[in-house]
Design a protein around this motif. Structure first.
Motif, mmCIF file in Angstrom:
data_model
loop_
_atom_site.group_PDB
_atom_site.id
_atom_site.type_symbol
_atom_site.label_atom_id
_atom_site.label_comp_id
_atom_site.label_asym_id
_atom_site.label_seq_id
_atom_site.Cartn_x
_atom_site.Cartn_y
_atom_site.Cartn_z
ATOM 1 N N PRO A 1 22.265 -3.573 1.873
ATOM 2 C CA PRO A 1 22.895 -2.444 2.556
ATOM 3 C C PRO A 1 21.833 -1.372 2.819
ATOM 4 O O PRO A 1 20.738 -1.432 2.264
ATOM 5 N N ILE A 2 22.144 -0.439 3.677
ATOM 6 C CA ILE A 2 21.236 0.689 3.896
ATOM 7 C C ILE A 2 21.718 1.864 3.054
ATOM 8 O O ILE A 2 22.890 2.236 3.102
ATOM 9 N N GLU A 3 20.821 2.392 2.256
ATOM 10 C CA GLU A 3 21.142 3.515 1.374
ATOM 11 C C GLU A 3 20.100 4.604 1.577
ATOM 12 O O GLU A 3 18.918 4.319 1.676
ATOM 13 N N TYR B 1 14.441 4.447 4.638
ATOM 14 C CA TYR B 1 13.947 5.619 5.360
ATOM 15 C C TYR B 1 14.198 5.504 6.869
ATOM 16 O O TYR B 1 14.710 6.426 7.494
ATOM 17 N N THR B 2 13.848 4.372 7.446
ATOM 18 C CA THR B 2 13.756 4.291 8.904
ATOM 19 C C THR B 2 15.100 4.491 9.598
ATOM 20 O O THR B 2 15.208 5.319 10.514
ATOM 21 N N VAL C 1 0.864 -1.194 0.000
ATOM 22 C CA VAL C 1 0.000 0.000 0.000
ATOM 23 C C VAL C 1 0.892 1.233 0.000
ATOM 24 O O VAL C 1 0.725 2.142 -0.816
ATOM 25 N N ILE C 2 1.820 1.265 0.913
ATOM 26 C CA ILE C 2 2.932 2.230 0.886
ATOM 27 C C ILE C 2 4.027 1.630 1.759
ATOM 28 O O ILE C 2 3.744 1.121 2.842
ATOM 29 N N ASP C 3 5.256 1.660 1.266
ATOM 30 C CA ASP C 3 6.358 1.025 1.994
ATOM 31 C C ASP C 3 6.920 2.014 3.004
ATOM 32 O O ASP C 3 7.471 3.054 2.617
ATOM 33 N N CYS C 4 6.766 1.681 4.279
ATOM 34 C CA CYS C 4 7.198 2.604 5.340
ATOM 35 C C CYS C 4 8.714 2.696 5.468
ATOM 36 O O CYS C 4 9.212 3.506 6.242
#
Ligand SMILES: [Zn+2]
Length: 270
Positions: free
Chosen positions: A206-208, A213-214, A92-95
């Motif tokens: 990896p985190i980019e 976002y989180t 629905v929307i990726d948090c």
């Protein structure tokens, strides 16, 4: 769940009797860990029907992170940690996607087209942001604000599919970091003693900043040490497996908690 979108002529996305955008467990938890679960649920708002997908597609990893919420809830108990979980499907929307990322409201996921996300108007996109994305992240913000006078370490709990695009993923668990890798390094090293197999280092993801976002926003964006923990979902099928993963993570966390709290604020230049 009805297969056909319902319309009541009422603006908005959620009926009054549907669950809220997020759930908080143990908000006043006194431990140093703060847990978040961006992909905890595969629920779709009734007004969106099934987004044109079959039940088995919504039940698969494209709809949510199977087992992640079960582990996160148990870990919250072990560590006396607050836990904020998203109430609706990432489809629905990726948090965990910045709003500018094409995966925010995905038109396809792992090769599966998402009919209910095709050709959305700006208004339809905005209502998903306002109804689901913003409340979830505001809840995390408020929780962290209430803890501003004590140290917090942020752990974002996910699960991943064993095979993606034909590629086998060997790690039973992975720990990912953004710019400051120190907390991730401590926890990864501790996890080695509790896990049968290789602990992924920024694997499988990896985190980019453009994709995640989180952790960038609520973690390093606040100067907090933050990691993403990804558990391979073929090890998250049974209650016994949920229990075992929560116990492993709790044990590893306790071993390095004191050292992690000595790190001070997170720093981008490390
Ligand atoms: Zn996830």
């Amino acid at each position: 769940m009805s297969a056909a979108p319902r319309s009541h002529g009422v603006p908005g996305l959620l009926d009054p009797d549907e669950p809220p955008a997020f759930e908080i467990v143990n908000a006043a938890g006194a431990g140093s860990a703060v847990l978040v679960c961006d992909h905890a649920s595969n629920r779709i708002p009734l007004r969106l029907g099934t987004l044109g997908l079959a039940p088995e597609q919504l039940a698969d990893h494209i709809g949510w992170d199977p087992g992640a919420a079960e582990v996160a809830r148990r870990l919250s108990g072990h560590l006396d940690a607050p836990l904020v979980s998203s109430g609706y499907s990432r489809l629905v929307i990726d948090c965990n996607r910045p709003l500018a990322n094409t995966g925010s409201i995905a038109e396809e996921s792992a090769g599966v087209p998402v009919p209910g996300n095709l050709g959305l108007s700006a208004e339809a996109r905005a209502v998903r942001v306002e109804t689901l994305f913003q409340p979830y992240h505001e809840a995390i913000d408020r929780l962290l604000d209430t803890r501003s006078n004590r140290p917090s370490l942020l752990l974002s709990i996910h699960s991943f599919t064993p095979v993606l695009n034909g590629e086998q993923r060997p790690w039973p668990v992975g720990v990912s970091h953004w710019r400051d890798r120190r907390f991730a390094a401590l926890l990864s090293k501790a996890l080695v003693g509790h896990v049968d197999g290789i602990v992924g280092d920024n694997q499988p993801y990896p985190i980019e900043e453009a994709v995640d976002y989180t952790v960038p926003v609520h973690g390093e964006g606040r100067g907090l040490h933050a990691i993403m923990i990804e558990i391979r979902n073929d090890g998250l099928r049974t209650t016994a497996q949920f229990d075992a993963w929560a116990e492993r993570l709790a044990a590893a966390y306790r071993e390095i908690e004191a050292d992690a709290l000595k790190l001070g604020r997170s720093r981008a230049d490390i």
